[in-house]
Design a protein around this motif. Structure first.
Motif, PDB file in Angstrom:
ATOM      1  N   ALA A  58       0.702  -1.418  -0.397  1.00  0.00           N
ATOM      2  CA  ALA A  58      -0.195   0.186  -0.133  1.00  0.00           C
ATOM      3  C   ALA A  58       0.821   1.068   0.191  1.00  0.00           C
ATOM      4  N   ILE A  59       2.112   1.213   0.844  1.00  0.00           N
ATOM      5  CA  ILE A  59       2.674   2.073   0.807  1.00  0.00           C
ATOM      6  C   ILE A  59       3.576   2.754   0.037  1.00  0.00           C
ATOM      7  N   ALA A  64       4.577   5.506  -5.195  1.00  0.00           N
ATOM      8  CA  ALA A  64       5.053   5.433  -6.478  1.00  0.00           C
ATOM      9  C   ALA A  64       4.098   6.064  -7.386  1.00  0.00           C
ATOM     10  N   THR A  65       2.517   5.310  -7.174  1.00  0.00           N
ATOM     11  CA  THR A  65       1.188   6.449  -7.709  1.00  0.00           C
ATOM     12  C   THR A  65       1.434   8.452  -7.680  1.00  0.00           C
ATOM     13  N   LEU A  66       2.163   8.142  -6.622  1.00  0.00           N
ATOM     14  CA  LEU A  66       1.375  10.480  -6.768  1.00  0.00           C
ATOM     15  C   LEU A  66       2.675  10.838  -6.917  1.00  0.00           C
ATOM     16  N   THR A  67       3.726   9.707  -7.235  1.00  0.00           N
ATOM     17  CA  THR A  67       5.065  10.111  -7.516  1.00  0.00           C
ATOM     18  C   THR A  67       5.071  10.215  -8.975  1.00  0.00           C
ATOM     19  N   VAL A 331      -5.303  12.328 -11.675  1.00  0.00           N
ATOM     20  CA  VAL A 331      -6.196  10.434 -11.506  1.00  0.00           C
ATOM     21  C   VAL A 331      -4.788  10.414 -10.839  1.00  0.00           C
ATOM     22  N   SER A 332      -3.532   9.968 -10.783  1.00  0.00           N
ATOM     23  CA  SER A 332      -2.773   9.555 -10.112  1.00  0.00           C
ATOM     24  C   SER A 332      -2.970   9.807  -8.774  1.00  0.00           C
ATOM     25  N   LEU A 333      -2.762  11.040  -8.457  1.00  0.00           N
ATOM     26  CA  LEU A 333      -3.067  11.882  -7.622  1.00  0.00           C
ATOM     27  C   LEU A 333      -4.327  10.607  -6.577  1.00  0.00           C
ATOM     28  N   VAL A 334      -5.354  10.867  -7.034  1.00  0.00           N
ATOM     29  CA  VAL A 334      -6.232  10.061  -5.704  1.00  0.00           C
ATOM     30  C   VAL A 334      -6.010   8.836  -5.629  1.00  0.00           C
ATOM     31  N   THR A 335      -5.884   7.965  -7.056  1.00  0.00           N
ATOM     32  CA  THR A 335      -5.058   6.493  -6.753  1.00  0.00           C
ATOM     33  C   THR A 335      -4.478   6.599  -5.645  1.00  0.00           C
ATOM     34  N   GLY A 336      -2.867   7.072  -6.005  1.00  0.00           N
ATOM     35  CA  GLY A 336      -1.808   7.560  -4.480  1.00  0.00           C
ATOM     36  C   GLY A 336      -2.500   7.538  -3.430  1.00  0.00           C
ATOM     37  N   LEU A 337      -3.058   8.660  -2.768  1.00  0.00           N
ATOM     38  CA  LEU A 337      -4.098   8.553  -1.780  1.00  0.00           C
ATOM     39  C   LEU A 337      -4.632   7.223  -1.254  1.00  0.00           C
ATOM     40  N   LEU A 338      -5.629   7.113  -2.494  1.00  0.00           N
ATOM     41  CA  LEU A 338      -6.600   5.623  -1.395  1.00  0.00           C
ATOM     42  C   LEU A 338      -5.563   4.175  -1.658  1.00  0.00           C
ATOM     43  N   LEU A 340      -2.392   4.952  -0.363  1.00  0.00           N
ATOM     44  CA  LEU A 340      -1.701   5.137   1.081  1.00  0.00           C
ATOM     45  C   LEU A 340      -3.169   5.066   1.983  1.00  0.00           C
ATOM     46  N   LEU A 341      -4.262   5.443   1.907  1.00  0.00           N
ATOM     47  CA  LEU A 341      -5.336   5.221   3.194  1.00  0.00           C
ATOM     48  C   LEU A 341      -5.738   3.457   2.583  1.00  0.00           C
TER      49      LEU A 341
END
Length: 440
Positions: A58-59, A64-67, A331-338, A340-341
Motif C-alpha cells: 500500500a505504501i 510511486a503513484t503519487l510521484t 487521477v494518479s493523485l487520487v489513486t495514490g492517496l487511496l 496510502l489509506l
C-alpha cells in the motif's frame, strides 16, 4: 489549493475537471486493488510476513503513484508487478534458496539501475536492441508462469512422480472454491464489471467462510477486525530489511539483470500502451512526460524495496481510469492517496485464503497472453526464440531462464541463417555474458 492543482495539471487545456479526475482515480484504484491481497500471499510464500507486505504494498504503491501524478502529470498508477513478485518468491527465494532480504536488495539495485538508465540516453539503445518478438514473448511467458503458480496454489495442478505434473483432486473443498473464484471473476469480466478481480477475491473469501476445508476448519478465518489502525511494529519487519550487499555478492546476472530487464520492458510496453489509450502517443513512439514516467517508475521500485515489497511497476489497469475520462496526473493523485489509506486493511492479509487469490493469478496469467497475437510466426528465426522464451519460463520455473535462453537462441539462429544484419553489439555482448554465466 484545488484551484492551484487544477492549474498545475492543466485541467483547462485538457478539458477535464476534479469530478471527472476523481471518478477516474477511484476506478483505477478499484480495478487494481486486488494486488493488496495477492501480493502478500505470493511474497508470503517467500517467508515474508503477510501483514507487513500488505502495508509495504500500500505504501510503496501510494508513493510511486503519487510521484507519477505530481512529477510526470500522467494518469498512470503503479504497484508491485505481477510476474516480478512471482519471480521474487519462486525463482529467487525458492529456486536459488536466497533469503527474501537479499531479494529485496536486488530489487533496490534494479531500481537504481533503472533510474540511471531512465535519465541517461543509454536506456533508449538498450531497449531498441532487444528483438520485438522477445519482448512480446516475455509477457506471454510470465503469464503462463503466473497461471501455473495460480493453478498449483488452487490444487488444480499437482506434482507427479510419473508425469512431473498432473490434475489434482477436484473434490477438495479448497480446489472447488478456487474453481468457483475463477468462474466468478470470468463472469464479472464478461459483464464488464469494474474491479472484477478484486470483487472476485472478496466474493470467494466470503464464500470460504461457509465452506469447511480438508482439515475440517472453515477455509476463511475471520479472526478479528477487517480494518485497524496502522501497525507500524508489523511494518518494521520489512521496512529497511533489504540486504544490498548480499544481492551484490550473489551475482548480477543471477537475479539483478532479470529484475532490471523485465522491469524495463514491462514498463516501456505498459506506458506506451497507456499513452496510446490517452491519445498522446506521437508517430515516433514518444509522448510528453515519457522520461518523467520512467523516472517515476524507477523511484517507485526503490521506495517499494525500502518498504519491503517486490518490484513496483506501472499497471496496465490504469487504462480503466483513462477509459472513464481521466486525463491528468490528478487521477494518479487520487489513486495514490487511496493506496496510502489502504494501510488500515493490514489485518486482511491474514484472512484472505490462497483459494481466493489463486483465481486472480490464473486470470492475470490469461490477460498477459494477449501479446502472442503480435508475434511473427512466419519467420522461424523470429518465432522459435519467442517460443523458447515462452515455454522456458513455466517449464523451468524461472523468468530468468526464459529471457536468457530466448536471447541466446535468437542470436544463434540469426548467425546460422546468415542474418547478421539483424544482430547488434548489445545482443552479441549479452549472449557472450550469458554463455559465460552458464559455463562458470
Amino acid at each position: 489549493m484545488f484551484g492551484a492543482l487544477a492549474k498545475y495539471f492543466g485541467f483547462r487545456e485538457k478539458g477535464t475537471s476534479w469530478s471527472n479526475e476523481i471518478i477516474a482515480g477511484l476506478t483505477t484504484f478499484v480495478t487494481m486493488a486486488y494486488i493488496l491481497f495477492v501480493n502478500p500471499n505470493i511474497l508470503g510464500d517467500a517467508g515474508m510476513p503477510k501483514s507487513a507486505v500488505l502495508m509495504a504494498t500500500a505504501i510503496g504503491a501510494g508513493i510511486a503513484t503519487l510521484t507519477m501524478g505530481l512529477y510526470a502529470k500522467l494518469p498512470f498508477a503503479l504497484a508491485p508487478g505481477m510476474g516480478l513478485n512471482a519471480y521474487f518468491a519462486y525463482s529467487v527465494c525458492h529456486g536459488f534458496g536466497l533469503p527474501w532480504q537479499v531479494a529485496l536488495g536486488a530489487v533496490f539495485i534494479d531500481g537504481i539501475i533503472f533510474l540511471i538508465l531512465s535519465i541517461l540516453p543509454v536506456r533508449k539503445w538498450i531497449i531498441q536492441s532487444i528483438p520485438l518478438n522477445i519482448k512480446l514473448a516475455t509477457s506471454v511467458g510470465i503469464g503462463l508462469f503466473i497461471a501455473l503458480i495460480g493453478l498449483r496454489s488452487a490444487g488444480i495442478v499437482v506434482k507427479s512422480d510419473a508425469t512431473l505434473v498432473t490434475l489434482g483432486s477436484l473434490k477438495t473443498p479448497e480446489t472447488l472454491l478456487s474453481i468457483f473464484g475463477i468462474i466468478v471473476i470470468a463472469l464479472l469480466m464478461a459483464l464488464n464489471v469494474k474491479g472484477n478481480i478484486l470483487l472476485g477475491i472478496i466474493i470467494t473469501t466470503i464464500v470460504g467462510a461457509f465452506v469447511k476445508g480438508s482439515n475440517g476448519e472453515y477455509i476463511t478465518h475471520f479472526t478479528g477486525n477487517i480494518i485497524a489502525l496502522p501497525n507500524w511494529g508489523e511494518f518494521s519487519k520489512t521496512f529497511l530489511a533489504l540486504d544490498i550487499l548480499g544481492a551484490l555478492k550473489w551475482g548480477f546476472f543471477s537475479i539483478i539483470f532479470t529484475f532490471t530487464f523485465v522491469d524495463m520492458f514491462d514498463t516501456v510496453g505498459t506506458i506506451s500502451g497507456l499513452a496510446s489509450k490517452l491519445n498522446i502517443l506521437k508517430e515516433d513512439g514518444s509522448f510528453e512526460g515519457a522520461e518523467r514516467a520512467l523516472v517515476s517508475d524507477a523511484v517507485g521500485t526503490i521506495a517499494g524495496a525500502l518498504c519491503g515489497t517486490s518490484t513496483i511497476t506501472t499497471y496496465i489497469e490504469s487504462a480503466a481510469g483513462i477509459a472513464e475520462g481521466g486525463k491528468t496526473g490528478a487521477v494518479s493523485l487520487v489513486t495514490g492517496l487511496l493506496f496510502l489509506l489502504s494501510i488500515i486493511l493490514w489485518p486482511l492479509a491474514g484472512i484472505i485464503p490462497s483459494a481466493a487469490t489463486a483465481p486472480a493469478l490464473v486470470i492475470v496469467g490469461f490477460l498477459m497472453m494477449e501479446p502472442i497475437l503480435k508475434i511473427n510466426f512466419k519467420d522461424i528465426a523470429e518465432a522459435l526464440p519467442a517460443f523458447v522464451t515462452i515455454i522456458a519460463m513455466p517449464f523451468t520455473y524461472s523468468v530468468a531462464n526464459g529471457l536468457i535462453l530466448g536471447i541466446l537462441s535468437y542470436v544463434l539462429l540469426k548467425i546460422l541463417t546468415g542474418k547478421f544484419k539483424d544482430l547488434n553489439p548489445v545482443l552479441i555482448i549479452l549472449s557472450i555474458l550469458f554463455i559465460l554465466y552458464f559455463t562458470f
